[in-house]
Design an enzyme around this catalytic site. Structure first.
Site, mmCIF file in Angstrom:
data_model
loop_
_atom_site.group_PDB
_atom_site.id
_atom_site.type_symbol
_atom_site.label_atom_id
_atom_site.label_comp_id
_atom_site.label_asym_id
_atom_site.label_seq_id
_atom_site.Cartn_x
_atom_site.Cartn_y
_atom_site.Cartn_z
ATOM 1 N N ASP A 361 -15.119 -0.350 -5.602
ATOM 2 C CA ASP A 361 -14.040 0.449 -4.999
ATOM 3 C C ASP A 361 -14.588 1.311 -3.861
ATOM 4 O O ASP A 361 -15.645 1.026 -3.278
ATOM 5 C CB ASP A 361 -13.343 1.263 -6.101
ATOM 6 C CG ASP A 361 -11.880 1.518 -5.825
ATOM 7 O OD1 ASP A 361 -11.584 2.430 -5.044
ATOM 8 O OD2 ASP A 361 -11.028 0.782 -6.369
ATOM 9 N N ASP A 362 -13.912 2.374 -3.579
ATOM 10 C CA ASP A 362 -14.163 3.249 -2.444
ATOM 11 C C ASP A 362 -15.598 3.799 -2.441
ATOM 12 O O ASP A 362 -16.154 4.099 -3.495
ATOM 13 C CB ASP A 362 -13.160 4.412 -2.563
ATOM 14 C CG ASP A 362 -13.084 5.257 -1.319
ATOM 15 O OD1 ASP A 362 -13.838 4.995 -0.377
ATOM 16 O OD2 ASP A 362 -12.247 6.177 -1.310
ATOM 17 N N ARG A 438 -5.442 13.898 2.273
ATOM 18 C CA ARG A 438 -6.738 13.507 1.728
ATOM 19 C C ARG A 438 -7.810 13.492 2.832
ATOM 20 O O ARG A 438 -8.610 12.572 2.924
ATOM 21 C CB ARG A 438 -6.641 12.122 1.073
ATOM 22 C CG ARG A 438 -7.646 11.898 -0.027
ATOM 23 C CD ARG A 438 -7.692 10.442 -0.460
ATOM 24 N NE ARG A 438 -8.556 10.283 -1.621
ATOM 25 C CZ ARG A 438 -9.128 9.163 -1.986
ATOM 26 N NH1 ARG A 438 -8.941 8.049 -1.297
ATOM 27 N NH2 ARG A 438 -9.890 9.105 -3.042
ATOM 28 N N LYS A 471 -9.071 -5.282 -2.433
ATOM 29 C CA LYS A 471 -8.049 -4.273 -2.762
ATOM 30 C C LYS A 471 -7.790 -3.474 -1.485
ATOM 31 O O LYS A 471 -8.679 -2.805 -0.967
ATOM 32 C CB LYS A 471 -8.586 -3.368 -3.865
ATOM 33 C CG LYS A 471 -7.670 -2.220 -4.265
ATOM 34 C CD LYS A 471 -8.308 -1.449 -5.420
ATOM 35 C CE LYS A 471 -7.551 -0.193 -5.787
ATOM 36 N NZ LYS A 471 -8.316 0.607 -6.768
ATOM 37 N N ASP A 473 -6.069 -0.567 0.291
ATOM 38 C CA ASP A 473 -5.510 0.722 -0.119
ATOM 39 C C ASP A 473 -4.897 1.461 1.075
ATOM 40 O O ASP A 473 -5.167 1.135 2.241
ATOM 41 C CB ASP A 473 -6.657 1.552 -0.724
ATOM 42 C CG ASP A 473 -6.188 2.591 -1.720
ATOM 43 O OD1 ASP A 473 -4.974 2.843 -1.806
ATOM 44 O OD2 ASP A 473 -7.056 3.148 -2.421
ATOM 45 N N ASN A 475 -3.834 5.711 1.580
ATOM 46 C CA ASN A 475 -3.813 6.920 0.766
ATOM 47 C C ASN A 475 -3.190 8.167 1.376
ATOM 48 O O ASN A 475 -3.555 9.279 0.998
ATOM 49 C CB ASN A 475 -5.241 7.249 0.315
ATOM 50 C CG ASN A 475 -5.633 6.378 -0.861
ATOM 51 O OD1 ASN A 475 -4.991 6.421 -1.903
ATOM 52 N ND2 ASN A 475 -6.648 5.564 -0.684
ATOM 53 N N CYS A 521 -2.406 -1.760 -2.526
ATOM 54 C CA CYS A 521 -2.500 -0.502 -3.257
ATOM 55 C C CYS A 521 -2.136 0.603 -2.278
ATOM 56 O O CYS A 521 -2.427 0.499 -1.090
ATOM 57 C CB CYS A 521 -3.941 -0.337 -3.747
ATOM 58 S SG CYS A 521 -4.301 1.262 -4.484
ATOM 59 N N ASP A 543 -1.900 5.089 -9.970
ATOM 60 C CA ASP A 543 -3.178 5.751 -10.209
ATOM 61 C C ASP A 543 -3.185 6.446 -11.567
ATOM 62 O O ASP A 543 -4.204 7.017 -11.946
ATOM 63 C CB ASP A 543 -3.459 6.783 -9.113
ATOM 64 C CG ASP A 543 -4.210 6.162 -7.943
ATOM 65 O OD1 ASP A 543 -4.656 5.004 -8.069
ATOM 66 O OD2 ASP A 543 -4.354 6.831 -6.907
HETATM 67 C C1 DGJ Z 1 -6.462 5.204 -4.575
HETATM 68 C C2 DGJ Z 1 -6.423 4.017 -5.470
HETATM 69 O O1 DGJ Z 1 -5.189 3.884 -6.087
HETATM 70 C C3 DGJ Z 1 -7.541 4.137 -6.496
HETATM 71 O O2 DGJ Z 1 -7.460 3.095 -7.407
HETATM 72 C C4 DGJ Z 1 -8.844 4.139 -5.752
HETATM 73 O O3 DGJ Z 1 -9.019 2.914 -5.120
HETATM 74 C C5 DGJ Z 1 -8.873 5.275 -4.767
HETATM 75 N N1 DGJ Z 1 -7.731 5.260 -3.908
HETATM 76 C C6 DGJ Z 1 -10.126 5.227 -3.944
HETATM 77 O O4 DGJ Z 1 -10.132 6.137 -2.939
#
Ligand code: DGJ
Length: 739
Positions: A361-362, A438, A471, A473, A475, A521, A543
């Site tokens: 992931d991140d 964020r 994935k 994303d 945010n 996501c 999340d």
């Molecule tokens: C939001 C995602 O929904 C999480 O699962 C994860 O990937 C974080 N971002 C990482 O920054």
């Protein structure tokens, strides 16, 4: 089948009839949508009444019963005698917005036209295109209706064409409007928040206007681009439901108006608060598509309609009919604190447990050790991954597992090389400081040079290593959604142009990398919509990974989307979002109802827990095709204050039922669970039964004493099965029958 006869269009398949009529004033009227009719002969003709304060167009000045304010219209304007919510608003060059659309012509043809640059359904049977023309020749609107023979779905959209000699501005362009001739409805919508998406909200239609919408530049966690009008007596199993789901991932609005004379108008489409589009002579504008769904088999009928349709007519990925790999994602296991060694240790353990995919992931790029920096700098952090992504992916592959990677391509941090080089590449306005979410800013994907950078960066990442899964994303939501260099009169196009730019990037990447399984996501389920599913066949649902919260989130998501599209993972207790301690069985069985995975440090499992996980994984592999692709039915949806849920999955060979009870309560009746929609003549044999274990993991499995293990479908539906009373909180049961 689409017929045109006597000024009426009859769109029909075995699920519904939908009837339109051209009025004597050449206005397009809505006449019927509901159960299929052999023929529409107008048994309930429109009663033309002289209603006070409902005015007449000039041509009908002396016919006081002909008012657009009372006629059921198909794509209504505002301010020209109709005072209800409009389907569109076009501003002419002189600054006014009075227009009038008249029926001009139509075409009926096989298949479905391509909606340029937009996500859309495909494989349609027959399309009706109706041409409406503004009476002053300023523009035309083409309404498109596609009937799919094998589903209860009707796909609609609108296309504006500037057929006049002057530029016009589209201020509002919904994908569909529908006038129902009564208001006997409940409204069902899915509201929420980050970590609390898609809560089912059912309420009586209010007098006035009800709206669900997003101005966030994303379909959003807060309101799903879905709405249903259900008859008050409609339940999960019976009754009429009319639903709409927009194939779009940006700002949208759906409005329902219960108006003065007891009728209902419904519109859905782009959100007019965040949208304007300038059309020069000869130019066209295509609205997103809306999927309309008629069910006379209650809410489950509606959900099954959407689920089947999306699987067959919307999702394109080569993975759409493949069972999905069981994954472990390192996010809740390590957050930013990982290195190659830790991820390889996860992979080693994943292999031992029978998992199939390891997702990094991140935090693998730039100097990203927290969420303050590096978005935009898509090169590997060699301190964490000295052998780069390639080296790590190969280590994972060596263990017989697939490798997946997280990206967030639409964003940039101020603290990044990309931002330092191109500070004007973000959505922003000249005189105000950009706002943060964020710590990040949004790349202006409405600009081609920015899109080129993102495309190039992602192409490099995706081809840098053997990557099996990505994935994608996103945010934060859009603020200051304006674009450097765009002329003033086109600034309000930015949000929609961003979405078109994003879709363009996604289209190219999913086409160029067909072997990558993409998961969309947005901080969990902030863009869980039909638009995203066109590009990416699964979406991280939320999340919030707490099993109890997930019961409501996954039930709500399942109202409009297929089970196989919902990412669902087992996480640690106490849960990271709500601190709750739930049973391991509940966490596993809730995560079964989607694309099952793990989101915790699996290397920390005790040997006993590992043995349990191996069993859960083995069982899931046996039954996942039924769960992911079988017919999904909600048997209980949070009945008794959100305390009980039951989900049924059935395919040709197998029936799986999951039942969850959140809290044990004293003196409760014995729960009899009635299955639904089975074949009454088929014999279902109970092969596996997992009652809850106690919180203490005492391991003492109780076995219910059925005299027989085989039952006809009718008994399971009408008599039901008796759920063994086990006094423990967070109880989860699974029954597996074979036919
Ligand atoms: C939001 C995602 O929904 C999480 O699962 C994860 O990937 C974080 N971002 C990482 O920054």
């Amino acid at each position: 089948m689409i017929k045109f006869d006597n000024n009426r269009f009859h769109l029909k398949n075995s699920f519904y009839s939908y009837v339109l009529e051209v009025s004597k004033g050449a206005h397009l009227l809505h006449r019927y949508w509901g159960k299929p009719l052999k023929e529409f002969r107008d048994s309930a003709p429109l009663q033309m009444l002289d209603r006070g304060f409902s005015g007449q167009l000039r041509a009908f000045e002396n016919e006081r019963t002909y008012s657009l304010d009372t006629l059921p219209q198909e794509y209504p304007a505002q301010g020209h005698t109709d005072f209800r919510i409009p389907a569109y608003r076009v501003e002419l060059e002189n600054g006014t917005n009075i227009t009038e659309l008249n029926y001009k012509a139509h075409r009926i043809f096989d298949g479905k036209p391509n909606l340029q640059g937009l996500p859309q359904s495909f494989g349609g049977g027959q399309t009706l295109e109706i041409e409406l023309e503004d009476i002053c020749n300023n523009f035309k609107v083409f309404l498109n209706y596609t009937v799919f023979e094998d589903t209860p779905i009707l796909a609609r959209s609108a296309r504006f064409v500037n057929s006049g000699g002057k530029s016009i501005k589209i201020r509002n362009a919904t994908s569909a409007a529908i006038d129902f001739n009564d208001n006997n409805f409940d409204i069902i919508n899915l509201y929420g928040a980050h970590t609390a998406e898609r809560t089912i909200h059912r309420h009586k239609i209010p007098r006035g206007i009800f709206e669900v919408s997003s101005t966030r530049g994303a379909s959003s966690h807060q309101h799903s681009p879905f709405i249903a009008l259900a008859r008050p007596d409609a339940t999960e199993f019976v009754g009429e439901v009319y639903a709409a789901s927009l194939v779009y991932s940006g700002s949208f609005a759906a409005k329902v108006e219960a108006e003065q004379f007891g009728t209902t108008r419904f519109v859905i489409g782009l959100n007019p608060d965040t949208f304007t589009w300038k059309l020069e002579p000869g130019e066209e504008f295509q609205t997103p598509e809306v999927i309309l769904n008629y069910s006379c088999a209650g809410l489950n009928g509606m959900s099954q309609g959407f689920q089947k349709f999306y699987q067959e007519h919307l999702i394109r990925s080569k993975f759409k009919n493949q069972v999905r790999p069981i994954l472990v994602n390192n996010w809740e296991a390590t957050y930013f604190d990982f290195n190659e060694e830790k991820i390889v240790a996860l992979a080693e353990c994943a292999k031992d447990l029978g998992l199939e995919l390891v997702v990094l992931d991140d935090g693998w790029f730039g100097k990203r050790n927290d969420d303050n920096s590096s978005l935009g700098d898509w090169f590997v952090n060699k301190e964490k991954l000295p052998n780069e992504i390639k080296g790590l992916a190969e280590e994972v592959h060596k263990r017989g597992l697939k490798f997946g990677l997280w990206v967030e391509p639409e964003m940039v941090n101020e603290d990044s090389e990309l931002f330092r080089a191109h500070p004007d590449w973000i959505l922003h306005v000249p005189d105000y400081q950009p706002s943060f979410g964020r710590h990040q800013l949004i790349l202006d994907l409405s600009r081609s040079e920015v899109r080129d950078y993102v495309l190039d960066a992602m192409r490099k990442v995706f081809s840098s290593a053997p990557i099996d899964y990505v994935k994608w994303d996103m945010n934060r939501h859009m603020t200051e959604a304006f674009s450097a260099g765009r002329p003033a009169d086109r600034q309000m196009e930015t949000q929609h142009r961003y979405m078109l730019g994003l879709y363009d990037i996604m289209e190219k990447l999913v086409t160029e990398f067909p072997d990558i399984l993409f998961e969309s996501c947005s901080g969990g389920g902030g863009r869980f919509d039909a638009g995203m599913l066109y590009y990416m066949p699964q979406i991280w649902t939320s999340d919030d990974s707490d099993a109890v919260c997930r019961l409501s989130i996954q039930s709500g998501t399942g109202l409009a989307f297929p089970v196989v599209t919902q990412g669902a993972h087992v996480s640690v207790v106490p849960n990271h979002q709500v601190g709750r301690m739930t049973t391991f069985q509940m966490r596993n069985f809730v995560a079964y109802a989607g694309t099952y995975g793990f989101e915790l440090d699996i290397t920390k499992f005790t040997e006993d827990e590992k043995a349990e996980v191996r069993d859960y994984v083995k069982l899931y592999k046996e039954i996942r095709s039924t769960i992911q692709f079988g017919k999904f039915t909600r048997l209980l949806t949070g009945d008794k204050d959100g305390n009980e849920y039951a989900w049924q999955f059935e395919d040709d060979g197998r029936l799986i039922v999951l039942y969850f009870k959140v809290l044990a309560k004293p003196a409760e009746p014995i729960r009899i669970l009635k299955f639904a929609d089975l074949n009454p003549d088929k014999v279902y044999t109970l092969k596996k039964y997992f009652p809850p274990k106690k919180m203490s993991f005492d391991g003492g499995k109780q076995v219910i004493n059925f005299e027989e293990k085989s039952f006809y479908g009718d008994e399971l539906m009408f008599e039901g099965i008796s759920v063994e009373k086990i006094d423990t909180d967070f109880a989860a049961y699974l029954w597996c029958f074979e036919k």
